[in-house]
Design a protein around this motif. Structure first.
Motif, PDB file in Angstrom:
ATOM      1  N   CYS A  71      38.979 -52.324 -39.215  1.00 37.84           N
ATOM      2  CA  CYS A  71      37.897 -52.866 -38.318  1.00 37.84           C
ATOM      3  C   CYS A  71      36.851 -51.635 -38.584  1.00 37.84           C
ATOM      4  CB  CYS A  71      38.273 -53.003 -36.889  1.00 37.84           C
ATOM      5  SG  CYS A  71      39.507 -54.113 -36.473  1.00 37.84           S
ATOM      6  N   SER A  92      35.383 -58.987 -34.858  1.00 33.76           N
ATOM      7  CA  SER A  92      36.263 -60.013 -35.454  1.00 33.76           C
ATOM      8  C   SER A  92      37.455 -59.975 -34.764  1.00 33.76           C
ATOM      9  CB  SER A  92      36.855 -59.283 -36.756  1.00 33.76           C
ATOM     10  OG  SER A  92      35.610 -59.370 -37.843  1.00 33.76           O
ATOM     11  N   THR A  93      38.394 -60.959 -35.035  1.00 36.67           N
ATOM     12  CA  THR A  93      39.725 -61.047 -34.252  1.00 36.67           C
ATOM     13  C   THR A  93      40.476 -59.894 -34.451  1.00 36.67           C
ATOM     14  OG1 THR A  93      39.559 -63.340 -34.634  1.00 36.67           O
ATOM     15  CG2 THR A  93      41.819 -62.522 -34.104  1.00 36.67           C
ATOM     16  N   TYR A 100      34.036 -55.013 -37.147  1.00 33.16           N
ATOM     17  CA  TYR A 100      34.347 -56.186 -37.762  1.00 33.16           C
ATOM     18  C   TYR A 100      35.114 -56.010 -39.164  1.00 33.16           C
ATOM     19  CZ  TYR A 100      30.438 -58.093 -35.046  1.00 33.16           C
ATOM     20  OH  TYR A 100      29.593 -58.422 -33.888  1.00 33.16           O
ATOM     21  N   HIS A 101      35.896 -57.031 -39.553  1.00 34.43           N
ATOM     22  CA  HIS A 101      36.518 -57.175 -40.927  1.00 34.43           C
ATOM     23  C   HIS A 101      35.585 -57.194 -41.971  1.00 34.43           C
ATOM     24  CE1 HIS A 101      40.139 -58.763 -38.511  1.00 34.43           C
ATOM     25  NE2 HIS A 101      40.106 -57.565 -38.534  1.00 34.43           N
ATOM     26  N   THR A 103      33.801 -58.757 -45.081  1.00 38.20           N
ATOM     27  CA  THR A 103      33.247 -60.014 -45.208  1.00 38.20           C
ATOM     28  C   THR A 103      33.025 -61.100 -43.937  1.00 38.20           C
ATOM     29  OG1 THR A 103      35.455 -61.180 -45.949  1.00 38.20           O
ATOM     30  CG2 THR A 103      34.250 -59.930 -47.607  1.00 38.20           C
ATOM     31  N   GLU A 104      32.928 -60.569 -42.970  1.00 34.48           N
ATOM     32  CA  GLU A 104      32.914 -61.267 -41.757  1.00 34.48           C
ATOM     33  C   GLU A 104      31.608 -61.803 -41.730  1.00 34.48           C
ATOM     34  OE1 GLU A 104      33.726 -63.413 -38.510  1.00 34.48           O
ATOM     35  OE2 GLU A 104      34.914 -61.633 -38.673  1.00 34.48           O
ATOM     36  N   ASN A 105      30.922 -62.971 -41.466  1.00 35.41           N
ATOM     37  CA  ASN A 105      29.877 -63.466 -41.533  1.00 35.41           C
ATOM     38  C   ASN A 105      29.336 -63.237 -39.999  1.00 35.41           C
ATOM     39  OD1 ASN A 105      29.298 -64.670 -44.147  1.00 35.41           O
ATOM     40  ND2 ASN A 105      30.984 -65.861 -43.668  1.00 35.41           N
ATOM     41  N   ILE A 106      28.162 -62.655 -39.961  1.00 38.20           N
ATOM     42  CA  ILE A 106      27.765 -62.191 -38.779  1.00 38.20           C
ATOM     43  C   ILE A 106      26.090 -62.823 -38.348  1.00 38.20           C
ATOM     44  CG2 ILE A 106      27.147 -60.324 -37.067  1.00 38.20           C
ATOM     45  CD1 ILE A 106      28.925 -58.493 -38.871  1.00 38.20           C
TER      46      ILE A 106
END
Length: 211
Positions: A71, A92-93, A100-101, A103-106
């Motif tokens: 994260c 991210s989950t 966020y992980h 490649t997370e799209n934000i």
């Protein structure tokens, strides 16, 4: 991706086999943006380090390492009149808020105060945008996004349009800037700092009084 066992191939044993009480050093090799979440079958299953060990028991043994995504923290800041941009999702989950992980799209949403607009973004997928909506694909590291707000009529190219007279407006120019497109004053040959811009197109001939 794997576990490597080093320096403890027991004499007389085939590869991957050990005698009782042999001390085996274990090294995890997670992929980029992953880390050790847990071990099982080791001398220290509570460890989240990439290094662990095992004292070989008197029977076949199995060692497992569980990798989890890292994260990374996303820092959101602003300058000018408004608030920090809002991020969606907020995390991210499995991550804490604001993390966020890879490649997370934000989706990023600007929150300017009344009378202000987006002048620029930094740290986004499109730093040339002046829209209130932008985006970011989270990199494999901590990251920062900043947004700069500018007064709506701080730009010569974006004046407040006066539609009818009489017109009255009281406006503080604190924080106003000198923009590249601001014209020079004929009396000084220099741009005026802290300038606010208005536009009015008269429909008839007459005298315009500005006080």
């Amino acid at each position: 991706d794997k576990i490597d066992a080093f320096g403890s191939v027991s004499v007389g044993c085939a590869l991957g086999k050990y005698i009782v009480d042999e001390i085996i050093t274990l090294t995890a090799a997670p992929a980029t943006s992953y880390q050790v979440g847990s071990w099982s079958g080791t001398s220290d299953d509570t460890s989240t380090s990439t290094s662990n060990s095992l004292v070989m028991p008197g029977n076949a043994a199995t060692v497992t390492v569980n990798y989890i995504p890292i994260c990374y923290a996303l820092t959101l800041t602003h300058s000018g009149e408004g608030s920090d941009p809002a991020a969606s999702p907020t995390n991210s989950t499995g991550c804490a808020a604001g993390q966020y992980h890879y490649t997370e799209n934000i989706t990023l949403s600007a929150l300017p105060s009344a009378g202000y607009q987006v002048e620029s973004w930094s740290g986004t997928d499109d730093d040339t945008s002046t829209s209130t909506i932008n985006s970011l694909v989270m990199p494999a590291s901590a990251h920062s996004v900043n947004i700069t707000y500018i007064a709506t009529n701080d730009l010569f190219s974006a004046p407040v349009v006066i539609l009818s007279l009489p017109y009255e407006n009281i406006q503080s120019t604190t924080g106003y800037t000198t923009s590249a497109d601001d014209p020079t004053l004929p009396c000084t040959g220099e741009q005026q700092d802290h300038s606010a811009w208005y536009a009015f197109t008269p429909t008839t001939s007459g005298t315009l009084v500005v006080d």
